[in-house]
Design an enzyme around this catalytic site. Sequence first.
Site, PDB file in Angstrom:
ATOM      1  N   ARG A  46       0.848  -1.194   0.000  1.00 26.69           N
ATOM      2  CA  ARG A  46       0.000   0.000   0.000  1.00 26.69           C
ATOM      3  C   ARG A  46       0.881   1.240   0.000  1.00 26.69           C
ATOM      4  O   ARG A  46       2.096   1.136   0.170  1.00 26.69           O
ATOM      5  CB  ARG A  46      -0.938  -0.021   1.208  1.00 26.69           C
ATOM      6  CG  ARG A  46      -0.192  -0.408   2.487  1.00 26.69           C
ATOM      7  CD  ARG A  46      -0.651   0.267   3.690  1.00 26.69           C
ATOM      8  NE  ARG A  46      -0.542   1.702   3.594  1.00 26.69           N
ATOM      9  CZ  ARG A  46       0.594   2.383   3.801  1.00 26.69           C
ATOM     10  NH1 ARG A  46       1.743   1.776   4.087  1.00 26.69           N
ATOM     11  NH2 ARG A  46       0.598   3.691   3.712  1.00 26.69           N
ATOM     12  N   GLY A  47       0.248   2.402  -0.150  1.00 25.14           N
ATOM     13  CA  GLY A  47       1.021   3.634  -0.289  1.00 25.14           C
ATOM     14  C   GLY A  47       1.231   3.855  -1.784  1.00 25.14           C
ATOM     15  O   GLY A  47       1.645   2.924  -2.494  1.00 25.14           O
ATOM     16  N   ALA A  48       0.941   5.078  -2.233  1.00 23.03           N
ATOM     17  CA  ALA A  48       0.913   5.332  -3.679  1.00 23.03           C
ATOM     18  C   ALA A  48       2.187   4.897  -4.429  1.00 23.03           C
ATOM     19  O   ALA A  48       2.099   4.158  -5.413  1.00 23.03           O
ATOM     20  CB  ALA A  48       0.605   6.806  -3.923  1.00 23.03           C
ATOM     21  N   ARG A  89      -7.023  -0.609  -7.452  1.00 21.25           N
ATOM     22  CA  ARG A  89      -7.331   0.513  -6.544  1.00 21.25           C
ATOM     23  C   ARG A  89      -7.394   1.788  -7.383  1.00 21.25           C
ATOM     24  O   ARG A  89      -6.460   2.093  -8.114  1.00 21.25           O
ATOM     25  CB  ARG A  89      -6.250   0.656  -5.449  1.00 21.25           C
ATOM     26  CG  ARG A  89      -6.343  -0.413  -4.374  1.00 21.25           C
ATOM     27  CD  ARG A  89      -5.499  -0.058  -3.163  1.00 21.25           C
ATOM     28  NE  ARG A  89      -6.207   0.799  -2.239  1.00 21.25           N
ATOM     29  CZ  ARG A  89      -5.627   1.341  -1.155  1.00 21.25           C
ATOM     30  NH1 ARG A  89      -4.345   1.138  -0.906  1.00 21.25           N
ATOM     31  NH2 ARG A  89      -6.335   2.090  -0.334  1.00 21.25           N
ATOM     32  N   GLN A 195      -2.958   2.770   9.693  1.00 21.84           N
ATOM     33  CA  GLN A 195      -1.602   2.847   9.118  1.00 21.84           C
ATOM     34  C   GLN A 195      -0.657   3.657  10.013  1.00 21.84           C
ATOM     35  O   GLN A 195       0.546   3.424  10.016  1.00 21.84           O
ATOM     36  CB  GLN A 195      -1.654   3.491   7.722  1.00 21.84           C
ATOM     37  CG  GLN A 195      -2.273   2.628   6.644  1.00 21.84           C
ATOM     38  CD  GLN A 195      -3.744   2.941   6.460  1.00 21.84           C
ATOM     39  OE1 GLN A 195      -4.433   3.324   7.393  1.00 21.84           O
ATOM     40  NE2 GLN A 195      -4.236   2.776   5.243  1.00 21.84           N
ATOM     41  N   ASP A 236      -1.962  10.786  -2.704  1.00 18.44           N
ATOM     42  CA  ASP A 236      -2.249   9.663  -3.612  1.00 18.44           C
ATOM     43  C   ASP A 236      -2.518  10.139  -5.027  1.00 18.44           C
ATOM     44  O   ASP A 236      -2.330   9.399  -5.986  1.00 18.44           O
ATOM     45  CB  ASP A 236      -3.428   8.846  -3.091  1.00 18.44           C
ATOM     46  CG  ASP A 236      -2.983   8.030  -1.891  1.00 18.44           C
ATOM     47  OD1 ASP A 236      -2.972   8.575  -0.774  1.00 18.44           O
ATOM     48  OD2 ASP A 236      -2.585   6.869  -2.092  1.00 18.44           O
ATOM     49  N   ASN A 246      -5.591  12.395  -0.387  1.00 18.03           N
ATOM     50  CA  ASN A 246      -4.750  11.595   0.507  1.00 18.03           C
ATOM     51  C   ASN A 246      -5.652  10.832   1.468  1.00 18.03           C
ATOM     52  O   ASN A 246      -6.876  10.971   1.429  1.00 18.03           O
ATOM     53  CB  ASN A 246      -3.762  12.503   1.250  1.00 18.03           C
ATOM     54  CG  ASN A 246      -2.700  11.701   1.988  1.00 18.03           C
ATOM     55  OD1 ASN A 246      -2.046  10.837   1.392  1.00 18.03           O
ATOM     56  ND2 ASN A 246      -2.533  11.920   3.276  1.00 18.03           N
ATOM     57  N   LYS A 247      -5.047  10.049   2.325  1.00 18.67           N
ATOM     58  CA  LYS A 247      -5.795   9.208   3.260  1.00 18.67           C
ATOM     59  C   LYS A 247      -6.916   9.959   3.956  1.00 18.67           C
ATOM     60  O   LYS A 247      -6.727  11.102   4.375  1.00 18.67           O
ATOM     61  CB  LYS A 247      -4.799   8.633   4.276  1.00 18.67           C
ATOM     62  CG  LYS A 247      -5.381   7.732   5.334  1.00 18.67           C
ATOM     63  CD  LYS A 247      -6.234   6.612   4.787  1.00 18.67           C
ATOM     64  CE  LYS A 247      -5.546   5.753   3.752  1.00 18.67           C
ATOM     65  NZ  LYS A 247      -6.482   4.934   2.961  1.00 18.67           N
TER      66      LYS A 247
HETATM   67  O1  MRU Z   1      -4.725   3.256   1.685  1.00 18.92           O
HETATM   68  P1  MRU Z   1      -3.232   3.466   1.702  1.00 18.92           P
HETATM   69  O2  MRU Z   1      -2.599   2.967   2.944  1.00 18.92           O
HETATM   70  O3  MRU Z   1      -2.586   2.937   0.441  1.00 18.92           O
HETATM   71  O4  MRU Z   1      -3.091   5.036   1.681  1.00 18.92           O
HETATM   72  C1  MRU Z   1      -1.812   5.593   1.738  1.00 18.92           C
HETATM   73  C2  MRU Z   1      -1.833   7.064   1.828  1.00 18.92           C
HETATM   74  O5  MRU Z   1      -2.858   7.702   1.835  1.00 18.92           O
HETATM   75  C3  MRU Z   1      -0.514   7.741   1.837  1.00 18.92           C
HETATM   76  O6  MRU Z   1      -0.578   8.907   2.578  1.00 18.92           O
HETATM   77  C4  MRU Z   1      -0.127   8.085   0.382  1.00 18.92           C
HETATM   78  O7  MRU Z   1      -0.152   6.936  -0.421  1.00 18.92           O
HETATM   79  C5  MRU Z   1       1.182   8.719   0.275  1.00 18.92           C
HETATM   80  S1  MRU Z   1       2.408   7.669   0.920  1.00 18.92           S
HETATM   81  C6  MRU Z   1       3.838   7.755   0.230  1.00 18.92           C
END
Ligand code: MRU
Length: 350
Positions: A46-48, A89, A195, A236, A246-247
Site C-alpha cells: 500500500r502507499g501510492a 485501486r 496505518q 495519492d 490523501n488518506k
Molecule cells: O490506503 P493506503 O494505505 O494505500 O493510503 C496511503 C496514503 O494515503 C498515503 O498517505 C499516500 O499513499 C502517500 S504515501 C507515500
Amino acid sequence: MPTLDWNAKNFELILLDQRALPGEVRYITCQDYTAVAEAIQKMVVRGAPAIGVAAAYGMALAAGRSAQSDLSSLREELNTAASVLQASRPTAVNLFWAVRRMLKLADQPVSSPGELKEKLLAEAQRMAAEDVEINRRMAEYGAKLIADGDTILHHCNTGALATAGWGTALGVIRMAHEQGKRIHVLVDETRPRLQGARLTAWELSQYGIPYHIISDGAAGYFLHSGQANKVFFGADRVAANGDVANKIGSYMLALAAKDNQIPVYSVFPISTVDLELESGDEIPIEERSQSEVLDIQLRGLRVTPVDAQARNPAFDVTPHRLLTALVTEKGVIRPPFTENLRQAILGKTN
Ligand code: MRU
C-alpha cells in the site's frame, strides 16, 4: 526489510505483508500479475509509490510468465494485465502512471518476446531504484522546512513501507532527524486501517524518532493548544491546481491546521500529479468494504451492533487553499500552485 523485493531465482515478486505488521513479519510471493493485483487490492502492499512499483513488477511478471511466442500476442496479454492491475485501486495515480510507463516501453520495437520480457523487468527494477532516489531528494528539500524542536503532526503511513524505500512525508521527517534536528512526531492513528498506529509508529521506533500516537479526533486539540507546529502528509493523487487526495482524515486535519495558522505540507513524487484533472473534485475516491470500519473488537468483543451499516471512503481531497507548500523531487512548490506545479513538471506555465 524492503517493502518489495524481486527474487530473480524464482522469477517472483516478494511483498512484505503490511496487514500483519507490526505484530508479525511475513511475506507474500507473487508469481503472476493477478496475485499482484490482489495484493494491491487487499493492501498487502500500500502507499501510492509502492503500489506503482508493485504494478510495474506485475507487468514484468505478466510478460515473463507469458507462454505467447509472438510479439503481438504478448502485447495483447500485456494489455489484459494492465486492465486487471489498474482495476485494483482507483485513487493512487502512481498505479496508472506505472502501468502506462510499462505499456509505452512494450510498444517500442524489439526483436523477440524474450527481449521485451527482459526490458520490462529491467524497467520495473529501474522504477524501484528511482523511487528511492526521488524520495531521498524530496527529503533533502523537505527537511529544510523542519526546525530543531518542531513537533510534527503526521497522517497515515508515508514511510519506507509506503514506497520502494525511504518514504515521502515520513522520509522528510527521517532526514531532519538524521541531520540532528530534535523533533517529536504526533502520529494520527489513521482509522480505519490504522496505518499510523501500526506502521508509522513501527517505523519511527526503528529510526529512534520520539513520537506519541494520538487518536485522529485529537489532532485539532494539539494544533489549537500549540502542541504541534507543523503538519506533514503524503498524497495519492494531486490535481493540476494543487488539490491533494490523501488518506481519509487529511482534509479535516488541514482545516484544523489552517484555523490555527499552522503550516501544512504535502510530500509526493511528480508521478503522483495528474495534470489531466483540473481540480480535486475529479479525483476518483475509493470506497472500501464497510467491514474495515465495523469489524473492531475491544477486549475480545465486537464494538458495533451486528446489523450496523458503515461508509468507508479511503481518501479525501484537501483543497489547495489549505496547503502551505508541496514538496517534490523538483523542489518545494508554493502558491500559486497551478502555475508553479506546471512549471516544475513541464518547465512552462501553459
Ligand atoms: O490506503 P493506503 O494505505 O494505500 O493510503 C496511503 C496514503 O494515503 C498515503 O498517505 C499516500 O499513499 C502517500 S504515501 C507515500
